[in-house]
Design a protein around this motif. Structure first.
Motif, mmCIF file in Angstrom:
data_model
loop_
_atom_site.group_PDB
_atom_site.id
_atom_site.type_symbol
_atom_site.label_atom_id
_atom_site.label_comp_id
_atom_site.label_asym_id
_atom_site.label_seq_id
_atom_site.Cartn_x
_atom_site.Cartn_y
_atom_site.Cartn_z
ATOM 1 N N VAL A 194 0.869 -1.179 0.000
ATOM 2 C CA VAL A 194 0.000 0.000 0.000
ATOM 3 C C VAL A 194 0.904 1.226 0.000
ATOM 4 O O VAL A 194 1.678 1.418 0.954
ATOM 5 N N THR A 195 0.841 2.012 -1.070
ATOM 6 C CA THR A 195 1.852 3.049 -1.251
ATOM 7 C C THR A 195 1.257 4.444 -1.315
ATOM 8 O O THR A 195 0.085 4.624 -1.639
ATOM 9 N N GLY A 196 2.110 5.432 -1.008
ATOM 10 C CA GLY A 196 1.790 6.828 -1.256
ATOM 11 C C GLY A 196 2.381 7.249 -2.590
ATOM 12 O O GLY A 196 2.862 6.409 -3.355
ATOM 13 N N CYS A 197 2.399 8.574 -2.824
ATOM 14 C CA CYS A 197 2.790 9.069 -4.133
ATOM 15 C C CYS A 197 4.176 9.711 -4.152
ATOM 16 O O CYS A 197 4.566 10.312 -5.151
ATOM 17 N N LEU A 198 4.933 9.630 -3.045
ATOM 18 C CA LEU A 198 6.255 10.275 -3.047
ATOM 19 C C LEU A 198 7.207 9.550 -3.999
ATOM 20 O O LEU A 198 7.113 8.334 -4.182
ATOM 21 N N CYS A 199 8.140 10.297 -4.553
ATOM 22 C CA CYS A 199 9.184 9.704 -5.396
ATOM 23 C C CYS A 199 10.277 9.196 -4.466
ATOM 24 O O CYS A 199 11.386 9.760 -4.390
#
Ligand SMILES: *Cc1c(COP(=O)(O)O)cnc(C)c1O
Length: 409
Positions: free
Chosen positions: A333-338
């Motif tokens: 489950v991920t966020g959008c940061l690079c």
């Protein structure tokens, strides 16, 4: 087991009223925990919990603690300002900073806060910045490793905090010469432990040491400050700390060292235990991606909750409306940061997630929003209070690009 005392209906209603992501805090739960803690230590003379402001630095939450008879533990200028904003003053405030700008002592002394000295050299700083009060607390570091039974709970010898044992009588005698009438003793030796023997063990160490220092320095021990460190069950298989048993364990140590009729006070500075389980980060699934692994992208990211990225910390996640569905899928489950560590969960078994599902990330009520940051131009979220009357109150709005640019010259 993480806290499931709030129903999905509440999360869904909150997410209808406010755009995700945001942290939702349960007022009733916070009050319940404060009352349980106060009851567990009702036997103790001058018992005072100083809520560790850094865990959830919002004045609306601090006011709830004030109403429940708690104080505020601060370790920076802004935390002192927050405590003032929430109406705390004098001995309701503990100032427990380290390596801070000395002017912060002036501020804490203006408020008449209790001062906890992190280092023997802080005596001179305090003398020059606000002066020495009648009662001073000192932070002890026993060095080496700290064991509970067979388990290593921490490595105080590697920690930057506190005074060595040898420094204590030297510093306390000096404080006495400077007019101090009594002292407090503080230590923080284990973090996030649900082991019911931690506080009693720590209390025993500090009670014995306090009694020894009283004799060595002729200065009365006024209180022992057990600091923070009582943990919460982040994982489903973990057990809650039993605060009543912890209070009773501390009482037995107290009676062993001081007898039943002493007046030495007990203080705590719990953060995580007080609010951790009473906060949730609400976020919608907005992407699904299937490559070498299966990814669910959500509209929150590590800016809103950095603990998984920073420590690999486990935060339980459930999907609204699917609490009882079989967890037969495996996702990151991920966020959008690079930033590839921007993952709230890795290889987590969950029911099938659909785009648009509302995900509830548990135990974000302490060190959650508070550790937020703005890397990658991602902004900090709102905070919403689920009040005792069942309504939702926005207690911090989400940041906007204007906030992000506000400090540029
Ligand atoms: C962080 C901290 C606390 C609170 O710790 P928790 O683990 O949240 O209970 C208490 N006292 C001091 C001095 C701290 O730095």
């Amino acid at each position: 087991m993480p806290n499931f005392s709030v129903s999905d209906d509440v999360f869904v209603r909150a997410a209808e009223q406010f755009p995700t992501p945001f942290h939702l805090y349960d007022e009733a739960g916070i009050r319940r925990t404060a009352r349980t803690l106060n009851a567990a230590f009702a036997w103790a003379p001058h018992f005072q919990e100083y809520f560790a402001v850094k865990a959830l630095p919002n004045p609306h939450i601090l006011r709830i603690f004030r109403e429940e008879g708690c104080g505020a533990d601060c370790s920076s200028e802004c935390e002192l300002l927050l405590a003032e904003m929430a109406g705390f003053s004098g001995e309701e405030i503990m100032f427990s900073a380290n390596a801070m700008p000395p002017e912060e002592f002036d501020h804490a002394r203006r408020l008449n806060a209790v001062i906890n000295l992190d280092d023997i050299s802080d005596i001179d700083l305090l003398l020059a910045h606000g002066g020495i009060p009648e009662v001073v607390c000192v932070r002890y570091n026993p060095g080496g490793e700290f064991h509970l039974g067979n388990a290593i709970m921490g490595s105080p010898g590697e920690s930057k905090y506190g005074w060595t044992k040898e420094q204590l009588p030297i510093g306390l005698k000096r404080l006495k010469e400077l007019g101090v009438k009594g002292f407090g003793l503080h230590a923080f030796l284990a973090s996030n432990t649900t082991d019911n023997s931690y506080y009693p063990r720590l209390a025993g160490i500090l009670f014995d040491l306090g009694a020894e220092m009283e004799k060595a320095c002729g200065l009365p021990l006024r209180f022992v400050n057990l600091s923070g460190g009582v943990g919460i069950p982040y994982r489903p298989e973990e057990k809650e700390a039993d605060i009543a048993a912890i209070g009773e364990g501390v009482r037995q140590e107290y009676v062993r060292v001081f007898g039943a009729n002493a007046s030495v006070g007990i203080k705590t500075e719990l953060g995580r235990y007080m609010t951790g389980p009473h906060g949730w980060l609400l976020t919608h699934a907005v992407h699904e991606k299937n490559i070498y692994k299966h990814y669910i992208g959500v509209d929150a990211c590590a800016s809103n909750l950095i603990r998984p990225a920073m420590y690999g910390a486990y935060h339980h996640i459930h999907i609204c409306g699917k609490r009882n569905a079989p967890a037969d899928h495996v996702y990151d489950v991920t966020g959008c940061l690079c930033e590839n560590n921007d993952k709230f969960a890795v290889d987590r078994k969950l029911p099938k997630v659909e785009k648009g599902d509302l995900l509830v990330i548990h135990d974000t009520g302490a060190h959650g929003f508070a550790m937020g940051y703005q890397y990658n131009g991602r902004l900090r979220s709102a905070e919403v209070l689920y009040t005792q009357d069942g309504s939702f109150r926005l207690i911090r709005r989400a940041e906007t690009p204007e906030d992000y640019f506000a400090t540029l010259l």
